[in-house]
Structure formats: structure tokens, C-alpha cells
Scaffold this active site. Structure first.
Site, PDB file in Angstrom:
ATOM      1  N   GLU A 156      -3.103  -4.654  -3.067  1.00 60.30           N
ATOM      2  CA  GLU A 156      -3.603  -5.529  -4.137  1.00 60.30           C
ATOM      3  C   GLU A 156      -3.592  -4.802  -5.475  1.00 60.30           C
ATOM      4  O   GLU A 156      -3.202  -5.358  -6.507  1.00 60.30           O
ATOM      5  CB  GLU A 156      -5.036  -5.978  -3.826  1.00 60.30           C
ATOM      6  N   CYS A 195     -10.362  -4.769   0.122  1.00 55.49           N
ATOM      7  CA  CYS A 195     -11.443  -3.784   0.195  1.00 55.49           C
ATOM      8  C   CYS A 195     -12.314  -3.883  -1.064  1.00 55.49           C
ATOM      9  O   CYS A 195     -11.961  -4.567  -2.032  1.00 55.49           O
ATOM     10  CB  CYS A 195     -10.869  -2.376   0.362  1.00 55.49           C
ATOM     11  N   ASN A 251       0.826  -1.201   0.000  1.00 53.66           N
ATOM     12  CA  ASN A 251       0.000   0.000   0.000  1.00 53.66           C
ATOM     13  C   ASN A 251       0.867   1.260   0.000  1.00 53.66           C
ATOM     14  O   ASN A 251       1.960   1.291   0.584  1.00 53.66           O
ATOM     15  CB  ASN A 251      -1.020  -0.001   1.142  1.00 53.66           C
ATOM     16  N   CYS A 307     -10.597  -2.955  -4.339  1.00 54.29           N
ATOM     17  CA  CYS A 307      -9.647  -3.980  -4.793  1.00 54.29           C
ATOM     18  C   CYS A 307     -10.370  -5.215  -5.323  1.00 54.29           C
ATOM     19  O   CYS A 307      -9.923  -5.838  -6.288  1.00 54.29           O
ATOM     20  CB  CYS A 307      -8.682  -4.358  -3.677  1.00 54.29           C
ATOM     21  N   GLU A 359       0.311   5.256   0.626  1.00 61.98           N
ATOM     22  CA  GLU A 359      -0.620   6.287   1.081  1.00 61.98           C
ATOM     23  C   GLU A 359      -0.186   7.666   0.598  1.00 61.98           C
ATOM     24  O   GLU A 359       0.891   7.844   0.021  1.00 61.98           O
ATOM     25  CB  GLU A 359      -0.719   6.230   2.617  1.00 61.98           C
ATOM     26  N   CYS A 411      -4.045   0.672  -2.551  1.00 62.36           N
ATOM     27  CA  CYS A 411      -3.921  -0.548  -1.736  1.00 62.36           C
ATOM     28  C   CYS A 411      -2.868  -1.486  -2.329  1.00 62.36           C
ATOM     29  O   CYS A 411      -2.514  -1.390  -3.520  1.00 62.36           O
ATOM     30  CB  CYS A 411      -5.240  -1.291  -1.681  1.00 62.36           C
TER      31      CYS A 411
HETATM   32  N1  THU Z   1      -5.192  -1.590   2.615  1.00 68.20           N
HETATM   33  C1  THU Z   1      -4.631  -2.392   1.669  1.00 68.20           C
HETATM   34  O1  THU Z   1      -3.554  -2.099   1.134  1.00 68.20           O
HETATM   35  N2  THU Z   1      -5.281  -3.524   1.322  1.00 68.20           N
HETATM   36  C2  THU Z   1      -6.422  -3.980   1.910  1.00 68.20           C
HETATM   37  O2  THU Z   1      -6.902  -5.042   1.561  1.00 68.20           O
HETATM   38  C3  THU Z   1      -7.072  -3.181   2.961  1.00 68.20           C
HETATM   39  C4  THU Z   1      -6.462  -1.853   3.244  1.00 68.20           C
HETATM   40  C5  THU Z   1      -4.465  -0.383   3.028  1.00 68.20           C
HETATM   41  C6  THU Z   1      -5.037   0.921   2.586  1.00 68.20           C
HETATM   42  C7  THU Z   1      -4.481   1.861   3.660  1.00 68.20           C
HETATM   43  O3  THU Z   1      -3.171   2.268   3.270  1.00 68.20           O
HETATM   44  C8  THU Z   1      -4.356   1.009   4.889  1.00 68.20           C
HETATM   45  O4  THU Z   1      -4.420  -0.338   4.444  1.00 68.20           O
HETATM   46  C9  THU Z   1      -5.451   1.255   5.930  1.00 68.20           C
HETATM   47  O5  THU Z   1      -6.709   1.170   5.350  1.00 68.20           O
END
Ligand code: THU
Length: 136
Positions: free
Chosen positions: A59, A90, A46, A93, A48, A57
Site C-alpha cells: 500500500e 497494517c 511489498n 499503512c 522486503e 508494504c
Molecule cells: N504486507 C503488505 O505489503 N501489506 C499489508 O497490508 C500487510 C503486510 C507485507 C509486509 C511484509 O513484506 C509481508 O507482507 C508480511 O508481513
């Protein structure tokens, strides 16, 4: 059926790439690894942003890596986070993974090895798909 030794490698890779996550706002690090039909593994973490909604994310980062290598024949997606129970992708994704393949297996793991496996049909039943669009 996913080859279990290839899956172990994908789990290792997802665990390693998780450490590269850029998550200064949530401090929640996620690693993903896609396994292609030819055995290639594509990794993602991920990423941000101070403009929170721009977060990518793990994925979707992995899907970008596979697409950039012109390889979307994906059979499995591993997702790893440091949680008591495995996290699942999520909604955004799930939609992006569904575009790659509804036949892939999604393996969700914790760092300590708790695991749950899903089909895309379980994660996104009755989803909006390429076949939902009228012919162009
Ligand atoms: N996140 C992911 O990378 N994948 C997921 O399946 C769920 C959430 C990340 C997004 C964000 O950077 C952090 O987790 C908190 O939501």
C-alpha cells in the site's frame, strides 16, 4: 461511489503487480492498486529487506507511486493477497492512506475473489490526522 469497471481493472493490476513483490523473507506477496479520481491506477507491491524493519508494504509503495506522479486525489485502494480471508492494511499503512484521503474506499481481496470493503473511518477511527497538528 467507485466505478465498478475501473475497480475491476484495479483488481487486475493489483493481482499482476503482486507477482513483482520482493518478499524472500516472508514469502507473503501483496499487491496494491490505488485508483485516482481521473481514473489513473497506481500500483505497488511489498519490498522486503534483510534488515526486516525496512520492509515497505504494498500500500505504501502505491502511495509513493501516486505521489511521484503528483496525483494524490485517490478514491480507492485495492489490496490483494493469497489468503483464505482478505487482509486489511497494517497500522502503518492505514496512517499513510489516511494522510492521502479519509474518503477513499479500501477494497481487500483474496486471489480467489473473497472481498471486503472498508471506509478509512472504519480502518482508522479517531486517528492522528493533519488537522490534529496546530497551525504553523
Ligand atoms: N504486507 C503488505 O505489503 N501489506 C499489508 O497490508 C500487510 C503486510 C507485507 C509486509 C511484509 O513484506 C509481508 O507482507 C508480511 O508481513
Amino acid at each position: 461511489m467507485i466505478d465498478e469497471s475501473l475497480l475491476r481493472t484495479a483488481i487486475e493490476q493489483a493481482t499482476l503487480v503482486r507477482r513483482h513483490a520482493y518478499a524472500p523473507y516472508s514469502n507473503f506477496l501483496v499487491g496494491a492498486a490505488l485508483v485516482a479520481a481521473d481514473g489513473t491506477i497506481y500500483r505497488g507491491c511489498n519490498v522486503e529487506n534483510a534488515s526486516y524493519g525496512l520492509t515497505q508494504c504494498a500500500e505504501r509503495s502505491a502511495v509513493t507511486a501516486a505521489t511521484a506522479d503528483a496525483n494524490r486525489a485517490i478514491v480507492c485502494c485495492v489490496v490483494i493477497a493469497d489468503t483464505p480471508e482478505p487482509i486489511t492494511p497494517c497500522g502503518a499503512c492505514r496512517q499513510v492512506l489516511a494522510e492521502v484521503s479519509m474518503d477513499m474506499v479500501v477494497v481487500c481481496r483474496t486471489l480467489s475473489g473473497q472481498e471486503q470493503r472498508f471506509t478509512m473511518h472504519e480502518l482508522l477511527p479517531s486517528g492522528f490526522a493533519p488537522s490534529s497538528l496546530p497551525p504553523s
